[in-house]
Design a protein around this motif. Structure first.
Motif, PDB file in Angstrom:
ATOM      1  N   LYS A  21       0.831  -1.214   0.000  1.00 49.22           N
ATOM      2  CA  LYS A  21       0.000   0.000   0.000  1.00 49.22           C
ATOM      3  C   LYS A  21       0.862   1.258   0.000  1.00 49.22           C
ATOM      4  O   LYS A  21       0.631   2.181  -0.788  1.00 49.22           O
ATOM      5  CB  LYS A  21      -0.922   0.000   1.223  1.00 49.22           C
ATOM      6  N   THR A  22       1.875   1.268   0.857  1.00 44.91           N
ATOM      7  CA  THR A  22       2.757   2.431   0.931  1.00 44.91           C
ATOM      8  C   THR A  22       3.499   2.641  -0.381  1.00 44.91           C
ATOM      9  O   THR A  22       3.610   3.776  -0.876  1.00 44.91           O
ATOM     10  CB  THR A  22       3.770   2.266   2.081  1.00 44.91           C
ATOM     11  N   ARG A  23       4.009   1.560  -0.965  1.00 48.66           N
ATOM     12  CA  ARG A  23       4.734   1.669  -2.233  1.00 48.66           C
ATOM     13  C   ARG A  23       3.848   2.266  -3.330  1.00 48.66           C
ATOM     14  O   ARG A  23       4.292   3.097  -4.124  1.00 48.66           O
ATOM     15  CB  ARG A  23       5.234   0.289  -2.673  1.00 48.66           C
ATOM     16  N   VAL A  64      -1.388  -3.953  -7.563  1.00 51.29           N
ATOM     17  CA  VAL A  64      -0.970  -4.636  -6.341  1.00 51.29           C
ATOM     18  C   VAL A  64      -0.185  -5.894  -6.688  1.00 51.29           C
ATOM     19  O   VAL A  64       0.867  -6.169  -6.102  1.00 51.29           O
ATOM     20  CB  VAL A  64      -2.205  -5.000  -5.475  1.00 51.29           C
ATOM     21  N   LEU A  65      -0.684  -6.646  -7.662  1.00 51.61           N
ATOM     22  CA  LEU A  65      -0.018  -7.886  -8.055  1.00 51.61           C
ATOM     23  C   LEU A  65       1.352  -7.619  -8.668  1.00 51.61           C
ATOM     24  O   LEU A  65       2.317  -8.337  -8.391  1.00 51.61           O
ATOM     25  CB  LEU A  65      -0.893  -8.662  -9.047  1.00 51.61           C
ATOM     26  N   ASP A  66       1.438  -6.568  -9.489  1.00 53.48           N
ATOM     27  CA  ASP A  66       2.718  -6.212 -10.099  1.00 53.48           C
ATOM     28  C   ASP A  66       3.725  -5.819  -9.030  1.00 53.48           C
ATOM     29  O   ASP A  66       4.900  -6.209  -9.095  1.00 53.48           O
ATOM     30  CB  ASP A  66       2.521  -5.054 -11.081  1.00 53.48           C
ATOM     31  N   CYS A  67       3.288  -5.058  -8.036  1.00 56.43           N
ATOM     32  CA  CYS A  67       4.165  -4.656  -6.935  1.00 56.43           C
ATOM     33  C   CYS A  67       4.647  -5.888  -6.176  1.00 56.43           C
ATOM     34  O   CYS A  67       5.837  -6.006  -5.852  1.00 56.43           O
ATOM     35  CB  CYS A  67       3.429  -3.707  -6.003  1.00 56.43           C
ATOM     36  N   PHE A  68       3.732  -6.819  -5.890  1.00 53.91           N
ATOM     37  CA  PHE A  68       4.084  -8.038  -5.168  1.00 53.91           C
ATOM     38  C   PHE A  68       5.133  -8.848  -5.929  1.00 53.91           C
ATOM     39  O   PHE A  68       6.149  -9.279  -5.359  1.00 53.91           O
ATOM     40  CB  PHE A  68       2.823  -8.881  -4.939  1.00 53.91           C
ATOM     41  N   LYS A  69       4.897  -9.048  -7.219  1.00 55.39           N
ATOM     42  CA  LYS A  69       5.814  -9.857  -8.031  1.00 55.39           C
ATOM     43  C   LYS A  69       7.195  -9.225  -8.127  1.00 55.39           C
ATOM     44  O   LYS A  69       8.215  -9.902  -7.979  1.00 55.39           O
ATOM     45  CB  LYS A  69       5.228 -10.046  -9.431  1.00 55.39           C
ATOM     46  N   ARG A  70       7.238  -7.927  -8.356  1.00 51.30           N
ATOM     47  CA  ARG A  70       8.530  -7.259  -8.552  1.00 51.30           C
ATOM     48  C   ARG A  70       9.314  -7.139  -7.254  1.00 51.30           C
ATOM     49  O   ARG A  70      10.538  -7.266  -7.242  1.00 51.30           O
ATOM     50  CB  ARG A  70       8.297  -5.903  -9.208  1.00 51.30           C
ATOM     51  N   THR A  90      12.969  -8.816  -6.998  1.00 52.65           N
ATOM     52  CA  THR A  90      14.139  -7.939  -6.920  1.00 52.65           C
ATOM     53  C   THR A  90      14.627  -7.668  -5.507  1.00 52.65           C
ATOM     54  O   THR A  90      15.802  -7.332  -5.312  1.00 52.65           O
ATOM     55  CB  THR A  90      13.843  -6.592  -7.598  1.00 52.65           C
ATOM     56  N   GLU A  91      13.748  -7.795  -4.514  1.00 52.46           N
ATOM     57  CA  GLU A  91      14.126  -7.460  -3.136  1.00 52.46           C
ATOM     58  C   GLU A  91      14.062  -8.637  -2.180  1.00 52.46           C
ATOM     59  O   GLU A  91      14.542  -8.545  -1.053  1.00 52.46           O
ATOM     60  CB  GLU A  91      13.240  -6.319  -2.615  1.00 52.46           C
ATOM     61  N   GLY A  92      13.429  -9.735  -2.630  1.00 56.77           N
ATOM     62  CA  GLY A  92      13.345 -10.919  -1.785  1.00 56.77           C
ATOM     63  C   GLY A  92      12.090 -10.936  -0.927  1.00 56.77           C
ATOM     64  O   GLY A  92      11.466  -9.895  -0.697  1.00 56.77           O
ATOM     65  N   PRO A  93      11.682 -12.101  -0.427  1.00 55.55           N
ATOM     66  CA  PRO A  93      10.443 -12.220   0.363  1.00 55.55           C
ATOM     67  C   PRO A  93      10.448 -11.426   1.670  1.00 55.55           C
ATOM     68  O   PRO A  93       9.400 -11.001   2.141  1.00 55.55           O
ATOM     69  CB  PRO A  93      10.335 -13.735   0.621  1.00 55.55           C
ATOM     70  N   LEU A  94      11.639 -11.212   2.252  1.00 53.86           N
ATOM     71  CA  LEU A  94      11.691 -10.458   3.507  1.00 53.86           C
ATOM     72  C   LEU A  94      11.413  -8.967   3.308  1.00 53.86           C
ATOM     73  O   LEU A  94      11.179  -8.247   4.280  1.00 53.86           O
ATOM     74  CB  LEU A  94      13.058 -10.639   4.172  1.00 53.86           C
ATOM     75  N   SER A  95      11.429  -8.519   2.051  1.00 54.95           N
ATOM     76  CA  SER A  95      11.152  -7.102   1.787  1.00 54.95           C
ATOM     77  C   SER A  95       9.731  -6.715   2.186  1.00 54.95           C
ATOM     78  O   SER A  95       9.446  -5.548   2.455  1.00 54.95           O
ATOM     79  CB  SER A  95      11.370  -6.782   0.304  1.00 54.95           C
ATOM     80  N   PHE A  96       8.836  -7.705   2.236  1.00 52.64           N
ATOM     81  CA  PHE A  96       7.452  -7.421   2.624  1.00 52.64           C
ATOM     82  C   PHE A  96       7.327  -7.121   4.117  1.00 52.64           C
ATOM     83  O   PHE A  96       6.245  -6.749   4.583  1.00 52.64           O
ATOM     84  CB  PHE A  96       6.554  -8.604   2.262  1.00 52.64           C
ATOM     85  N   TYR A  97       8.419  -7.298   4.847  1.00 55.82           N
ATOM     86  CA  TYR A  97       8.407  -7.016   6.282  1.00 55.82           C
ATOM     87  C   TYR A  97       9.301  -5.837   6.637  1.00 55.82           C
ATOM     88  O   TYR A  97       9.659  -5.655   7.797  1.00 55.82           O
ATOM     89  CB  TYR A  97       8.796  -8.266   7.070  1.00 55.82           C
ATOM     90  N   LYS A  98       9.626  -5.020   5.642  1.00 55.56           N
ATOM     91  CA  LYS A  98      10.379  -3.799   5.924  1.00 55.56           C
ATOM     92  C   LYS A  98       9.529  -2.878   6.797  1.00 55.56           C
ATOM     93  O   LYS A  98       8.336  -2.709   6.570  1.00 55.56           O
ATOM     94  CB  LYS A  98      10.738  -3.085   4.614  1.00 55.56           C
TER      95      LYS A  98
END
Length: 216
Positions: A10-12, A27-33, A37-45
């Motif tokens: 949402k923030t992105r 939303v899906l494009d943001c999730f995939k990219r 490019t940043e790895g699964p842990l990026s969702f917990y920044k």
């Protein structure tokens, strides 16, 4: 914690503009990219600030709601109306915003950082930098609007409609009714406060042009 990945996405989406480089299209494009490019842990920044803020946030919200409701009803001498619930909710939302704004600024700043999760600014580093530059209360007006509107609508709808739920002795049905009512009230409140949320993210996040603060 389980909803944090959606908050990052949402923030992105909120902080990007029509001229942003590498713009997300959905939303899906943001999730995939992000995953690629940043790895699964990026969702917990930026997950630490909301965890640290959760206890004081909840305490302030519910204590202040009851106190404001008590004042508006003359210590219980007058019956609470939908307007009383809404005003008490609005007031507790404003108070809550004053407490959590510094946590929100740090969270948004961390969530906006692109790149590997391994190469990032830590929560303490970001907080110190924002404190040094006087940015911990950046976007306070938008935060006040976001939390005031959300809590005003949520508490007003929930507490006004709860007595209308069908009376039942079955615990499961009673719980389902309250959950459904809470979901409906929360959804309507979120729809109403989203403009303030977008403004908050734009103000608290990185600016389109480096060194120039476009959103204030």
């Amino acid at each position: 914690c389980c909803m944090h990945p959606l908050d990052v996405i949402k923030t992105r989406l909120q902080i990007q503009t029509s001229t942003s480089a590498e713009r997300y299209t959905s939303v899906l494009d943001c999730f995939k990219r992000m995953r690629a490019t940043e790895g699964p842990l990026s969702f917990y920044k930026g997950i630490l600030p909301p965890i640290l803020a959760e206890t004081p946030k909840r305490a302030v919200k519910f204590v202040c709601f009851e106190q404001y409701k008590c004042v508006l009803t003359g210590n219980g001498q007058r019956q609470a109306t939908p307007w009383v619930y809404s005003l008490a909710g609005f007031g507790c939302g404003l108070t809550e915003a004053l407490v959590i704004n510094p946590f929100e600024v740090v969270k948004v700043s961390l969530q906006a950082q692109r790149g590997s999760h391994k190469v990032r600014t830590t929560t303490s580093q970001m907080a110190k930098e924002l404190a040094r530059t006087g940015g911990l209360y950046r976007g306070l007006t938008a935060t006040l609007g976001r939390h005031g509107v959300w809590n005003g609508i949520y508490f007003g709808l929930y507490h006004s409609a709860r007595p209308m739920l069908p009376a039942t002795d079955k615990r499961a049905q009673n719980l389902f009714g309250r959950l459904a009512l809470g979901l409906a009230a929360g959804t309507l409140a979120s729809v109403a406060n989203i403009p303030f949320d977008v403004a908050k993210s734009r103000i608290q996040g990185p600016q389109p042009d480096v060194g120039i603060r476009k959103y204030t």
